[in-house]
Design a protein around this motif. Structure first.
Motif, PDB file in Angstrom:
ATOM      1  N   SER A  90       0.843  -1.181   0.000  1.00 25.63           N
ATOM      2  CA  SER A  90       0.000   0.000   0.000  1.00 25.63           C
ATOM      3  C   SER A  90       0.880   1.232   0.000  1.00 25.63           C
ATOM      4  O   SER A  90       2.074   1.165   0.322  1.00 25.63           O
ATOM      5  CB  SER A  90      -0.930   0.011   1.220  1.00 25.63           C
ATOM      6  OG  SER A  90      -0.174   0.033   2.410  1.00 25.63           O
ATOM      7  N   SER A  91       0.279   2.342  -0.344  1.00 26.76           N
ATOM      8  CA  SER A  91       0.977   3.620  -0.307  1.00 26.76           C
ATOM      9  C   SER A  91       0.938   4.182   1.104  1.00 26.76           C
ATOM     10  O   SER A  91      -0.017   3.949   1.846  1.00 26.76           O
ATOM     11  CB  SER A  91       0.317   4.601  -1.276  1.00 26.76           C
ATOM     12  OG  SER A  91       0.800   5.918  -1.056  1.00 26.76           O
ATOM     13  N   HIS A  92       1.971   4.924   1.481  1.00 25.94           N
ATOM     14  CA  HIS A  92       1.976   5.547   2.806  1.00 25.94           C
ATOM     15  C   HIS A  92       1.194   6.854   2.802  1.00 25.94           C
ATOM     16  O   HIS A  92       1.031   7.474   3.853  1.00 25.94           O
ATOM     17  CB  HIS A  92       3.415   5.807   3.264  1.00 25.94           C
ATOM     18  CG  HIS A  92       4.116   6.893   2.490  1.00 25.94           C
ATOM     19  ND1 HIS A  92       4.498   6.721   1.170  1.00 25.94           N
ATOM     20  CD2 HIS A  92       4.482   8.142   2.835  1.00 25.94           C
ATOM     21  CE1 HIS A  92       5.091   7.836   0.756  1.00 25.94           C
ATOM     22  NE2 HIS A  92       5.095   8.712   1.738  1.00 25.94           N
ATOM     23  N   SER A 129      -5.056   5.716   0.526  1.00 22.02           N
ATOM     24  CA  SER A 129      -5.630   4.449   0.967  1.00 22.02           C
ATOM     25  C   SER A 129      -6.002   3.515  -0.188  1.00 22.02           C
ATOM     26  O   SER A 129      -6.220   2.326   0.017  1.00 22.02           O
ATOM     27  CB  SER A 129      -6.873   4.706   1.819  1.00 22.02           C
ATOM     28  OG  SER A 129      -7.847   5.447   1.080  1.00 22.02           O
ATOM     29  N   SER A 130      -6.077   4.052  -1.411  1.00 22.63           N
ATOM     30  CA  SER A 130      -6.433   3.223  -2.561  1.00 22.63           C
ATOM     31  C   SER A 130      -5.259   3.127  -3.538  1.00 22.63           C
ATOM     32  O   SER A 130      -4.288   3.879  -3.438  1.00 22.63           O
ATOM     33  CB  SER A 130      -7.656   3.811  -3.286  1.00 22.63           C
ATOM     34  OG  SER A 130      -7.348   5.077  -3.841  1.00 22.63           O
ATOM     35  N   ASP A 131      -5.362   2.201  -4.483  1.00 23.57           N
ATOM     36  CA  ASP A 131      -4.272   1.979  -5.435  1.00 23.57           C
ATOM     37  C   ASP A 131      -4.297   2.941  -6.624  1.00 23.57           C
ATOM     38  O   ASP A 131      -3.267   3.168  -7.256  1.00 23.57           O
ATOM     39  CB  ASP A 131      -4.336   0.549  -5.973  1.00 23.57           C
ATOM     40  CG  ASP A 131      -4.019  -0.489  -4.903  1.00 23.57           C
ATOM     41  OD1 ASP A 131      -3.346  -0.122  -3.918  1.00 23.57           O
ATOM     42  OD2 ASP A 131      -4.441  -1.641  -5.065  1.00 23.57           O
ATOM     43  N   ASN A 190      -4.106  -7.088  -7.007  1.00 21.05           N
ATOM     44  CA  ASN A 190      -2.719  -6.877  -7.391  1.00 21.05           C
ATOM     45  C   ASN A 190      -2.019  -8.225  -7.500  1.00 21.05           C
ATOM     46  O   ASN A 190      -2.439  -9.213  -6.884  1.00 21.05           O
ATOM     47  CB  ASN A 190      -2.004  -5.999  -6.368  1.00 21.05           C
ATOM     48  CG  ASN A 190      -2.571  -4.598  -6.317  1.00 21.05           C
ATOM     49  OD1 ASN A 190      -3.094  -4.090  -7.308  1.00 21.05           O
ATOM     50  ND2 ASN A 190      -2.501  -3.965  -5.161  1.00 21.05           N
ATOM     51  N   ARG A 211       0.943 -10.575  -0.487  1.00 22.15           N
ATOM     52  CA  ARG A 211       1.651 -10.332   0.774  1.00 22.15           C
ATOM     53  C   ARG A 211       2.807 -11.307   0.984  1.00 22.15           C
ATOM     54  O   ARG A 211       3.638 -11.108   1.873  1.00 22.15           O
ATOM     55  CB  ARG A 211       0.683 -10.394   1.951  1.00 22.15           C
ATOM     56  CG  ARG A 211       0.174 -11.774   2.305  1.00 22.15           C
ATOM     57  CD  ARG A 211      -0.854 -11.692   3.395  1.00 22.15           C
ATOM     58  NE  ARG A 211      -1.281 -12.999   3.866  1.00 22.15           N
ATOM     59  CZ  ARG A 211      -2.469 -13.251   4.372  1.00 22.15           C
ATOM     60  NH1 ARG A 211      -3.376 -12.294   4.446  1.00 22.15           N
ATOM     61  NH2 ARG A 211      -2.788 -14.463   4.801  1.00 22.15           N
ATOM     62  N   GLU A 240       3.196  -2.257  10.852  1.00 19.62           N
ATOM     63  CA  GLU A 240       3.906  -2.354   9.578  1.00 19.62           C
ATOM     64  C   GLU A 240       5.333  -2.857   9.786  1.00 19.62           C
ATOM     65  O   GLU A 240       5.861  -3.630   8.975  1.00 19.62           O
ATOM     66  CB  GLU A 240       3.904  -0.994   8.874  1.00 19.62           C
ATOM     67  CG  GLU A 240       2.511  -0.592   8.366  1.00 19.62           C
ATOM     68  CD  GLU A 240       2.507   0.769   7.692  1.00 19.62           C
ATOM     69  OE1 GLU A 240       3.552   1.460   7.741  1.00 19.62           O
ATOM     70  OE2 GLU A 240       1.462   1.140   7.121  1.00 19.62           O
TER      71      GLU A 240
END
Length: 223
Positions: A2-4, A7-9, A45, A58, A90
């Motif tokens: 995920s991006s820091h 919240s979405s891709d 993904n 993951r 994390e």
């Protein structure tokens, strides 16, 4: 994955493109790896290692290790406890990849339990029976996650104290870490110094169950 910052891709993919691919050539021990992460907004993904697909994205955790420094890191000090829990979780996943599944299951159960609580007063008897099941799952995953967080804090404390002392110099206040939780066994914020006996996951699970029963009893009585 995920991006820091979002919240979405979708924001991670160039405007007008259907997907984004991140490739990294790296070495893990004696192995050379080509890791390809395919980001598909609105779809699952996918990750490939040496051209072979991984069953779950993951599973790439632990293969690729990175360090990020960003202005958002100030939220660890200035932000609310949610930011600090997210940071610990994390870091936990980076150190112990299997905890990604525990964290995901905990978040899922928490959402479903909260949804049930919203309707609990409409069908009290049946809702309470179902709530017992969700409480069991919640405390099981929560105990594992909490034990791992506490161990991480205990492991980080001497490194953080030493790094702070090197920057602050002689005569400075000694820095330390602590953990504060609504579950008494997990800590009250007291600084960790000279080692810390970390409760087991089973002990924390039992303590969480006692806390939930206590709070639920108060809630139903007050209703």
């Amino acid at each position: 994955m995920s991006s820091h910052r979002v919240s979405s891709d979708a924001p991670m993919v160039r405007h007008g493109a259907g997907q984004a691919v991140v490739r990294a050539a790296l070495r893990s021990g004696d192995r050379e790896l080509l890791v390809e992460i395919e980001i598909n907004p609105g779809r699952a993904n996918r990750v490939r290692v040496n051209r072979g697909p991984l069953p779950r994205p993951r599973d790439v955790l632990g293969l690729v290790r990175t360090v990020l420094f960003a202005p958002e890191d100030l939220a660890l000090v200035r932000g609310d406890p949610t930011e600090r829990r997210r940071f610990l979780d994390e870091l936990l996943v980076t150190r112990t990849p299997r905890l990604a599944g525990v964290r995901s299951d905990y978040d899922r159960v928490l959402k479903q339990r909260n949804a049930l609580l919203k309707t609990a007063r409409l069908a009290r008897g049946k809702a309470i029976e179902t709530l017992d099941v969700w409480d069991g799952h919640l405390t099981d995953y929560g105990g594992q996650l909490l034990a791992a967080r506490l161990q991480l804090v205990a492991d980080l404390e001497p490194h953080m104290a030493r790094a702070y002392a090197e920057v602050a110099g002689d005569g400075a206040t000694v820095a330390s870490l602590g953990y504060s939780s609504t579950v008494p066994l997990a800590g009250d914020g007291t600084a960790v110094t000279g080692g810390w006996p970390v409760p087991t996951a089973a002990e924390l699970t039992a303590a969480m169950r006692e806390r939930i029963v206590e709070r639920r009893g108060t809630s139903w009585t007050a209703a």
